[in-house]
Every structure is written in structure tokens, then in C-alpha cells.
Design a protein around this motif. Structure first.
Motif, PDB file in Angstrom:
ATOM      1  N   MET A 133     106.781-133.513  18.035  1.00  0.00           N
ATOM      2  CA  MET A 133     106.559-132.270  18.736  1.00  0.00           C
ATOM      3  C   MET A 133     107.270-132.333  20.077  1.00  0.00           C
ATOM      4  O   MET A 133     107.239-133.341  20.755  1.00  0.00           O
ATOM      5  CB  MET A 133     105.048-132.082  18.905  1.00  0.00           C
ATOM      6  N   GLU A 134     107.911-131.268  20.438  1.00  0.00           N
ATOM      7  CA  GLU A 134     108.586-131.172  21.734  1.00  0.00           C
ATOM      8  C   GLU A 134     107.731-130.316  22.651  1.00  0.00           C
ATOM      9  O   GLU A 134     107.237-129.267  22.264  1.00  0.00           O
ATOM     10  CB  GLU A 134     109.960-130.526  21.553  1.00  0.00           C
ATOM     11  N   ASP A 135     107.519-130.767  23.891  1.00  0.00           N
ATOM     12  CA  ASP A 135     106.708-130.041  24.857  1.00  0.00           C
ATOM     13  C   ASP A 135     107.532-128.923  25.478  1.00  0.00           C
ATOM     14  O   ASP A 135     108.399-129.166  26.315  1.00  0.00           O
ATOM     15  CB  ASP A 135     106.209-131.006  25.938  1.00  0.00           C
ATOM     16  N   LYS A 136     107.263-127.702  25.037  1.00  0.00           N
ATOM     17  CA  LYS A 136     107.934-126.536  25.610  1.00  0.00           C
ATOM     18  C   LYS A 136     106.924-125.834  26.505  1.00  0.00           C
ATOM     19  O   LYS A 136     106.138-125.018  26.049  1.00  0.00           O
ATOM     20  CB  LYS A 136     108.399-125.594  24.508  1.00  0.00           C
ATOM     21  N   GLU A 137     106.931-126.172  27.786  1.00  0.00           N
ATOM     22  CA  GLU A 137     105.926-125.651  28.701  1.00  0.00           C
ATOM     23  C   GLU A 137     105.968-124.132  28.775  1.00  0.00           C
ATOM     24  O   GLU A 137     107.016-123.537  29.018  1.00  0.00           O
ATOM     25  CB  GLU A 137     106.139-126.246  30.091  1.00  0.00           C
ATOM     26  N   ASN A 151      98.406-137.374  24.319  1.00  0.00           N
ATOM     27  CA  ASN A 151      98.980-137.797  25.603  1.00  0.00           C
ATOM     28  C   ASN A 151      98.977-136.677  26.643  1.00  0.00           C
ATOM     29  O   ASN A 151      99.948-136.490  27.374  1.00  0.00           O
ATOM     30  CB  ASN A 151     100.403-138.325  25.414  1.00  0.00           C
ATOM     31  N   GLY A 152      97.890-135.906  26.682  1.00  0.00           N
ATOM     32  CA  GLY A 152      97.768-134.858  27.684  1.00  0.00           C
ATOM     33  C   GLY A 152      98.487-133.566  27.352  1.00  0.00           C
ATOM     34  O   GLY A 152      98.471-132.628  28.137  1.00  0.00           O
ATOM     35  N   ILE A 153      99.125-133.493  26.204  1.00  0.00           N
ATOM     36  CA  ILE A 153      99.820-132.273  25.787  1.00  0.00           C
ATOM     37  C   ILE A 153      98.975-131.608  24.709  1.00  0.00           C
ATOM     38  O   ILE A 153      98.562-132.240  23.740  1.00  0.00           O
ATOM     39  CB  ILE A 153     101.217-132.583  25.232  1.00  0.00           C
ATOM     40  N   ARG A 154      98.710-130.314  24.873  1.00  0.00           N
ATOM     41  CA  ARG A 154      97.925-129.581  23.895  1.00  0.00           C
ATOM     42  C   ARG A 154      98.757-128.448  23.305  1.00  0.00           C
ATOM     43  O   ARG A 154      99.389-127.682  24.014  1.00  0.00           O
ATOM     44  CB  ARG A 154      96.670-128.985  24.531  1.00  0.00           C
ATOM     45  N   VAL A 155      98.741-128.379  21.977  1.00  0.00           N
ATOM     46  CA  VAL A 155      99.424-127.316  21.251  1.00  0.00           C
ATOM     47  C   VAL A 155      98.388-126.648  20.369  1.00  0.00           C
ATOM     48  O   VAL A 155      97.650-127.312  19.647  1.00  0.00           O
ATOM     49  CB  VAL A 155     100.567-127.883  20.377  1.00  0.00           C
TER      50      VAL A 155
END
Length: 59
Positions: free
Chosen positions: A1-5, A47-51
Motif C-alpha cells: 500500500m502506498e500512503d497517499k495523504e 505503522n500509523g497509517i490508516r486506510v
């Protein structure tokens, strides 16, 4: 997954078919009969990223 803020995108979630969650996801008729609805939402946090989102397709 890529973090796209603050952006949209898609994720691919792979779950072994033997896993209870995969069995539940595959049981469309059972979910509807139990009043759980036809569609479901997915919430993944790592790791702190939510989708979060609603599933588009399953295979």
C-alpha cells in the motif's frame, strides 16, 4: 500500500480462503440473511497509517 495523504487510491488485500474472515466475506447470502448487509467496509491500520473504504470486488 502506498500512503497517499488526503488522496484516494486502491489497495489489494490478500487473505487465505481458509481464514474465517475470508469465509465471512465470501458468504454473501448468509450476511444478507443475518442482516449484516451485502457490502462491507475495510479498515486497515499499519505503522500509523490508516486506510478505509468499501470493497469494490473480491475474487
Amino acid at each position: 500500500m502506498e500512503d497517499k495523504e488526503n488522496d484516494t487510491g486502491s489497495i489489494t488485500l490478500s487473505i487465505p480462503f481458509e481464514h474465517p474472515v475470508a469465509q465471512w466475506m465470501n458468504d454473501d447470502i448468509g450476511r444478507i440473511k443475518r442482516g449484516e448487509g451485502e457490502f462491507f467496509h475495510i479498515d486497515v491500520e499499519h505503522n500509523g497509517i490508516r486506510v478505509t473504504g468499501r470493497y469494490d470486488e473480491k475474487t
